[in-house]
Structures are given as structure tokens and as C-alpha cells.
Write an enzyme that holds these catalytic residues in place. Structure first.
Site, PDB file in Angstrom:
ATOM      1  N   GLU A 117      24.480  43.352  51.179  1.00 24.11           N
ATOM      2  CA  GLU A 117      24.147  43.014  49.755  1.00 24.11           C
ATOM      3  C   GLU A 117      24.918  43.520  48.751  1.00 24.11           C
ATOM      4  OE1 GLU A 117      21.638  41.254  49.156  1.00 24.11           O
ATOM      5  OE2 GLU A 117      20.306  41.242  51.248  1.00 24.11           O
ATOM      6  N   ASP A 187      20.969  32.595  58.365  1.00 26.74           N
ATOM      7  CA  ASP A 187      21.176  31.748  57.118  1.00 26.74           C
ATOM      8  C   ASP A 187      22.550  31.960  56.424  1.00 26.74           C
ATOM      9  OD1 ASP A 187      20.245  34.377  56.286  1.00 26.74           O
ATOM     10  OD2 ASP A 187      19.483  33.310  54.537  1.00 26.74           O
ATOM     11  N   GLU A 280       7.263  33.324  51.080  1.00 29.32           N
ATOM     12  CA  GLU A 280       8.272  33.839  51.777  1.00 29.32           C
ATOM     13  C   GLU A 280       8.133  33.166  53.323  1.00 29.32           C
ATOM     14  OE1 GLU A 280      10.587  34.933  50.466  1.00 29.32           O
ATOM     15  OE2 GLU A 280      10.816  37.113  50.435  1.00 29.32           O
ATOM     16  N   GLU A 301      17.015  29.459  46.653  1.00 29.50           N
ATOM     17  CA  GLU A 301      17.400  28.615  47.642  1.00 29.50           C
ATOM     18  C   GLU A 301      17.018  27.175  47.424  1.00 29.50           C
ATOM     19  OE1 GLU A 301      16.435  31.636  48.604  1.00 29.50           O
ATOM     20  OE2 GLU A 301      18.271  32.312  49.222  1.00 29.50           O
TER      21      GLU A 301
END
Ligand code: NAG
Ligand code: NAG
Ligand code: NAG
Ligand code: NAG
Ligand code: NAG
Length: 507
Positions: A117, A187, A280, A301
Site C-alpha cells: 500500500e 489483480d 465486495e 475499478e
């Protein structure tokens, strides 16, 4: 129930006429100018709330109107939102924030930072802001874009992350989870294979992706949904769509697979319409949320995919998703002090968080969807020429590659700075070799140069500090296998001839 049947039920729901490309409430396509202003207002409501209530903490807590640290203690939201300011055209605030960051952010602190992150948000945000700073009217130093204060900050942050481990147990080499799919956990890996291939012009990365893509299409794709399968047996383990997977149609559009991308996008859009956001986890055959995964933290996204696909197709359905996103985020998640994470899409309960990616990604992709003439969408028809101490760079011609936190990187800057450094390392190395030879061979004495020990050439920029210099040497050594100017098997004199403009071999 056999799986095929479950899927068909899911599809039935997906195919209801209401769900495909429905016109706006007034029957017309959304007006981009109107939605640009709406997205801007959204940004400033959240951004100003952060500054007023939460700065210098990492994130805003919109329900209690205060702040908290989440991924470190770096004023994360400010760093993450910086390049969005420029994309929205606010150069004065961009300049102010650059000053604030240089004066206030300290990476020399003891916190438990997440490597992934921090890397994508802090390092990516600083890098992108560094590359955009000239466009934003910041006075840049002579070595820009190959050096600069924000680049040095990004380097410092990145170096702090290096010794830290990650969650992966690399010792056993065993797969802990045997589910294969395109969502959480992998991803960004797939995303970076494609984007890395483009950014670094690396055919191997693309070949790897295409190989994975074949398997993904063979084993996990059912009716343009992508499922989770048992990696050895190929049986479906989870007929679930994860909101993180909604980046996939955008990625497909990057490799030119527009038709498949559009079909999958429309599947995902039906889920958005069902809830006013993406849960989610969404159980496809049941057509409903999965327990404990009903939240929507305002992720980007699906909007990101809409932006790419709109660039590729101009299909107004994609603007409709943008419109729906603006309307429902404002209706469901807007509060006095910002925009709150939706804890449960079934009853629209809220959580006391506003993730930094809301300003870094969600708002940015929404704005770019509605702003076809944004500089980010440059198709190469305009560019800037920048003279650096190392040579001339062509910048800002477009083709920006977004990192996985939506921080755009100009591939031309990377090319420019890398090329120049390689050349410089070559020259420095040859000069070292030359002087070492000169000391060994008396006939060279005083012929070409004045005496004194060799000093590295003084140039401004990041190569100046000793540790960077060592690093450069390290990289140089690694690079030596594919050098730009020399061939290791060439004799020294012919290498000199190649670089004849530097000095002549008079032996
Ligand atoms: C830029 O952002 C600041 C802080 O939100 C705001 O006060 C200012 O009005 C903005 N300027 C423009 C041109 O939008
Ligand atoms: C970081 O995590 C370790 C292990 O959980 C803990 O001992 C340490 O106190 C934490 N450090 C900080 C600054 O939170
Ligand atoms: C995918 O399926 C095709 C056609 O059935 C087959 O030729 C190919 O080998 C498969 N690829 C992978 C990676 O399984
Ligand atoms: C590139 O963009 C310019 C300005 O937006 C436009 O006039 C031009 O037609 C575009 N060219 C191509 C090849 O798309
Ligand atoms: C110069 O001499 C030193 C010591 O005699 C040797 O290690 C070095 O390899 C020589 N350099 C070249 C370029 O021949």
C-alpha cells in the site's frame, strides 16, 4: 445444484431488459460538462473536509469529522490526491501542497507500514507528482525530470520499504490458497504484467500475460463472468464476482480485446445497478451479496474500466455508468464531512472511513471519463521539449500509464532518464578504465589530460550523493550484459573510438 444451472439463473437476472444500456432518467445520454462539474464538486467537498478535519493524519473519518493514521503516518490522503488536483486543473493548490509535503512529511519514523500500500500510494503519488510538477507550474531544478525534490522523497520512501518483508511465505514455496481467479491477491500482478510491458517495452512481460490470459479464459470464464476455480482440478470453487475484479475489462481494453471487455463490463454494470455500488463479493448464481462482504468502500475499478472502454469505443453506456456512480455516491455516501465508506449495500449503512483511493482513483477516473480533452488523454499531437543537463527529452506526449493507485507515469520520462543514465554510466566507466590504464602505462603520461586523480563528473541531480553513485554502479554492472554503447568483447581502443567525442586514444 449443478453449477451450470446456477449460472443460468444468474444470467437470467443479468439479462433483464432494465439492465442493459438503459437511457438516463430524461432519456438522453449524460452531459459530460454537467458531470465534470459534479465530480469537481465531489472532489472539493472531500478534499477540503480532509484538510480542515484530518490533515496531517493519513485519512479523514467522515462521520466524526476527524482524522486517523492508516497505512503509516505520511498525510497519505494529501499525497494520494496531489495529481488529481492537476487533472482537475488546480495548479495553485498543487504548488501549495508540494511545498507542504517538502516541509512536513518525514519518512524517518517508526511505523508498521504496508509495503504494497505504501509503495502504490506514497511512492507512486510522489513519482507522478514529480513528473507532473513542471506542467503544474512548479519551478523545477536543472536535472528535472531525472531529478527533483519529490523524486528524492519518493526514493527515500521506497528505500525505507526495501528491508521490510511482505505477507508471502516464500520459504515453503507452497500455495496456501489453491483458488485461481483474477481478483484479490493477483489483480495487481496481472495489471502490472500488461502495464509493465507497455511502460518498459518489455515483450517478455506481455508474453507472460498472454499465457495466463489463455488459462484464465479456458478455466475461469463462464458467460463473460470470471469465477474462482480450484487450480489443479479446474472445478469452480467460488461462483463469486469480487469488486476488485472490475479492473479486468479495462485491462482487456489495453490489449485490444474490446468485445470481450465490453461484455464483461456490462455484466458487472448490472451488479452496480442492483445495489448502487459494487459489493465486495457478489454471488453470481444467487444474484446477491455474500455474507460479511456487503460493503462498498467507494472503490474505483468499475469506473476505471469505463474510462478505458470509453476511450476505445465512445459507447454512451459507459457515460451512463459514470452518471450512475456520481448520483449514487452522492446520494448514499455523502455526509457533512466528506464521503463515507458504505458498510452494507443492502441498507446503505455507513462506516467512519474515507479511503485515500477515493480522491486518488475514484474521483480521478470519473473526471477523466467525462473529460475527453484532458491532457492525460493526449494522443501525441502535442508535447513538451525539455533540455536537461544530460540531453533533450520529449515529454507529455500522452500514453500515460496509471499505477494501480491511478498515479499516471509518463513513459517518455522513464525512457529519457534511463537512456541518459546508461550513457553516463558508460562514459564514467570508460573514464575509470582509461585512467587506470594510464597509470599502468607510462607512455600515456600527460598526453591527453592534466594530472590529478579522476573525479566523477559533477552533475546536478540524484546521481550526486555517494550512495546513489554506488547504486548507479551496481545497476551499471547489472546493465553491462546489454550495454548501450559498448560490447564487452571489443578491445579498449575501439570502445574509445565509439566514444571518440570524449577523448582520443593517441597511443
Ligand atoms: C484549488 O483548491 C483550493 C483548495 O481546495 C481551493 O480553495 C481553490 O479554489 C481551488 N482553485 C481552483 C482554481 O479550483
Ligand atoms: C509494529 O508491529 C510489531 C509486531 O506486531 C510491534 O511489536 C511494534 O510495536 C509495532 N510498531 C509500531 C510502531 O506500531
Ligand atoms: C485453452 O484451450 C485451447 C482450446 O481448447 C487449447 O488449445 C489451449 O491449450 C488451452 N490453453 C491453456 C493454457 O490451457
Ligand atoms: C489527437 O488529438 C487532437 C486534439 O484533441 C485531435 O485534433 C486529433 O484529431 C487527434 N488525432 C488522432 C489521430 O486521434
Ligand atoms: C593496472 O594495474 C593494476 C595493478 O597492477 C591491475 O590490477 C589493473 O587491472 C591494471 N589495469 C588495467 C586496465 O590493465
Amino acid at each position: 445444484m449443478p453449477f451450470r444451472l446456477l449460472i443460468s439463473l444468474g444470467l437470467l437476472c443479468a439479462l433483464l431488459p432494465l439492465h442493459h444500456g438503459a437511457p438516463g432518467p430524461d432519456g438522453s445520454a449524460p452531459d459530460p460538462a454537467h458531470y465534470r462539474e459534479r465530480v469537481k464538486a465531489m472532489f472539493y467537498h472531500a478534499y477540503d473536509s480532509y484538510l480542515e478535519n484530518a490533515f496531517p493524519f493519513d485519512e479523514l473519518r467522515p462521520l466524526t469529522c476527524d482524522g486517523h493514521d492508516t497505512w503509516g503516518s505520511f498525510s497519505l490522503t494529501l499525497i494520494d490526491a496531489l495529481d488529481t488536483l492537476l487533472i482537475l486543473g488546480n495548479v495553485s493548490e498543487f504548488q501549495r501542497v508540494v511545498e507542504v509535503l517538502q516541509d512536513n512529511v518525514d519518512f524517518d519514523i517508526d511505523v508498521n507500514a504496508s509495503v504494497f500500500e505504501t509503495n502504490i500510494r506514497v511512492v507512486g503519488g510522489l513519482l507522478s507528482a514529480h513528473l507532473l510538477s513542471k506542467k503544474a507550474g512548479v519551478e523545477v531544478e536543472a536535472g528535472w525530470p531525472c531529478s527533483g525534490p519529490l523524486l528524492r522523497m519518493a526514493e527515500e520512501a521506497a528505500r525505507k520499504l526495501l528491508p521490510v518483508g511482505n505477507h508471502i511465505d516464500v520459504l515453503t514455496g507452497k500455495w496456501v490458497a489453491q483458488d485461481a481467479g483474477i481478483g484479490a491477491g493477483v489483480d495487481s500482478y496481472f495489471e502490472y504484467l500488461v502495464k509493465g510491458a507497455i511502460l518498459l517495452q518489455d515483450k517478455k512481460l506481455m508474453a507472460m500475460f498472454l499465457e495466463y490470459n489463455k488459462a484464465i479464459r479456458n478455466y475461469t470464464r463462464f458467460d463473460d463472468w470470471y469465477l474462482w476455480v480450484q487450480m489443479y482440478k479446474g472445478t469452480v470453487s467460488m461462483p463469486v464476482f469480487q469488486s476488485l475484479e472490475a479492473y479486468w475489462p479495462g485491462l482487456q481494453s489495453l490489449i485490444g480485446d474490446i468485445d470481450n471487455a465490453m461484455r464483461t463490463f456490462l455484466n458487472y454494470y448490472t451488479v452496480w445497478k442492483q445495489f448502487g455500488g459494487l459489493p465486495e463479493f457478489y454471488n453470481i448464481p444467487q444474484g446477491y451479496t455474500v455474507e460479511k462482504r456487503e460493503g462498498y468502500p467507494l472503490r474505483p475499478e468499475l469506473i476505471e474500466s469505463a474510462m478505458y472502454l470509453y476511450r476505445a469505443t465512445g459507447d454512451p453506456t459507459l457515460l451512463e455508468l459514470g452518471r450512475d456512480a456520481v448520483e449514487s455516491i452522492e446520494k448514499i455516501s455523502k455526509v457533512e464531512c466528506g464521503f463515507a465508506t458504505i458498510k452494507d449495500l443492502r441498507d446503505h449503512k455507513l462506516d467512519n472511513r474515507m479511503e485515500s483511493f477515493f480522491l486518488a482513483e475514484t474521483v480521478k477516473y470519473l473526471y477523466l471519463l467525462f473529460d475527453p480533452t484532458n491532457f492525460i488523454h493526449n494522443n501525441g499531437s502535442t508535447f513538451d521539449t525539455v533540455i536537461t543537463p544530460y540531453g533533450e527529452c520529449i515529454l507529455g506526449a500522452g500514453g500515460y500509464i496509471f499505477n494501480t493507485e491511478a498515479h499516471p507515469i509518463d513513459p517518455a520520462a522513464l525512457h529519457c532518464c534511463q537512456r541518459l543514465k546508461e550513457e553516463q554510466w558508460e562514459v564514467e566507466d570508460l573514464m575509470r578504465e582509461f585512467y587506470s590504464l594510464k597509470r599502468n602505462r607510462s607512455k600515456f603520461q600527460k598526453k591527453t589530460m592534466s594530472s590529478g586523480p579522476w573525479e566523477p563528473p559533477t552533475r546536478p541531480g540524484i546521481l550526486l550523493s555517494p550512495e546513489n553513485h554506488d547504486q548507479a554502479r551496481e545497476r551499471k554492472r547489472a546493465k553491462q550484459k546489454v550495454p548501450l554503447l559498448s560490447c564487452p568483447s571489443q578491445p579498449f581502443t575501439s570502445k574509445l573510438a565509439l566514444l571518440g567525442q570524449v577523448f582520443l586514444d593517441s597511443s
